[in-house]
Design an enzyme around this catalytic site. Structure first.
Site, short mmCIF file in Angstrom:
data_model
loop_
_atom_site.label_atom_id
_atom_site.label_comp_id
_atom_site.label_asym_id
_atom_site.label_seq_id
_atom_site.Cartn_x
_atom_site.Cartn_y
_atom_site.Cartn_z
N GLY A 90 -33.49 -5.19 -10.61
CA GLY A 90 -32.88 -6.37 -11.29
C GLY A 90 -31.58 -6.52 -10.47
CB VAL B 119 -25.15 -8.88 -12.07
CG1 VAL B 119 -25.13 -10.45 -12.17
CG2 VAL B 119 -23.80 -8.24 -12.81
CB THR B 120 -27.36 -6.95 -16.82
OG1 THR B 120 -27.37 -7.54 -18.42
CG2 THR B 120 -26.92 -5.55 -17.21
CE1 TYR B 121 -19.40 -6.86 -20.76
CE2 TYR B 121 -20.50 -7.62 -22.63
CZ TYR B 121 -19.46 -7.05 -22.27
OH TYR B 121 -18.32 -6.76 -23.10
CG HIS B 122 -24.80 -2.46 -20.45
ND1 HIS B 122 -26.06 -2.92 -20.90
CD2 HIS B 122 -25.27 -1.90 -19.07
CE1 HIS B 122 -27.16 -2.48 -20.28
NE2 HIS B 122 -26.67 -1.95 -19.06
CG LEU C 105 -36.99 -4.77 -20.07
CD1 LEU C 105 -36.84 -5.67 -21.15
CD2 LEU C 105 -38.51 -4.70 -19.82
CB CYS D 258 -31.20 -11.28 -15.26
SG CYS D 258 -30.98 -9.88 -16.65
CB ALA E 48 -29.39 -4.05 -23.09
#
EC number: 2.3.1.181
Length: 219
Positions: A68, A70-73, A154, A184, A168
């Site tokens: 995948g 880029v994502t943020y947590h 995911l 994403c 998440a």
């Protein structure tokens, strides 16, 4: 499967612990499920393009080996890391991803929210105008995400039949950091959480429900 609720933990040491667990496991190692949340962090997948990271500011960026973009947590998000032996489970990666998404859909259903899959875009989406609507998505027209918000992401890794990384679910977050990226890899994709669509719950309740669904579906 052993379920471990880790609480709020830094991302990088957790990522390193997943790698170490996976490298050390044998065919007899019990599967585990880690439930946690992270301080603010952007994570970049193997396919991640730098231009999808628009303006990270002071939030750290961690390169990872998951699939995948880029994502943020951040706080208020339930992150689940299933550490499974798929060969022992008896199903393949495509089925594994389906079961992860199904666990998210069933968790959302507890709150009266209907989660949707979008073909070719892993994760779970909700109708912004009517989060409880069961009406099927009609498929891509001009914009496959028209009227939708992404509520769960995911990103997985499979090494020697063993899974790590995971999923998440956005519960009650500061969503502003999502505006600093193309979530994403999709420019302009709106990201939402349960709070945004009118669901009031706690991190503990959402984590317990998601953990229960994952235990049932990954058995």
């Amino acid at each position: 499967m052993q379920v471990k609720v880790l609480g709020r933990v830094d991302y990088l040491p957790t990522y390193q612990a997943m790698q170490a667990f996976t490298e050390a496991r044998t065919s007899e190692t019990p599967d585990e499920l880690w439930l946690c949340e992270h301080p603010p962090v952007f994570t970049q997948g193997l396919a991640g393009k730098p231009d999808h990271l628009l303006q990270p500011g002071a939030i750290p960026v961690v390169a990872t080996n998951r699939g995948g973009q880029v994502t943020y947590h951040g706080p208020g998000q339930v992150v689940a890391y299933p550490l499974l032996d798929l060969k022992r489970k008896g199903y393949f990666v495509k089925e594994y991803v389906y079961r992860l998404e199904e666990a998210l859909i069933r968790t959302l259903a507890h709150f009266g929210v209907t989660g949707h899959r979008v073909a070719g875009a892993p994760g779970i989406y909700v109708r912004l105008a009517d989060p409880g609507s069961h009406q099927a998505l009609t498929g891509p027209s001009g914009d496959p995400f028209a009227g939708l918000g992404k509520i769960a992401a995911l990103g997985i890794k499979v090494s020697r039949h063993a899974t790590y990384h995971g999923l998440a679910l956005n519960v009650a977050m500061d969503l502003e950091p999502f505006s600093r990226i193309n979530p994403c890899g999709y420019a302009g994709l709106q990201t939402v959480d349960l709070s945004t669509i009118g669901v009031s719950t706690t991190w503990n309740e959402a984590a317990a429900l998601l953990g229960h669904e994952l235990e049932a579906l990954l058995a």
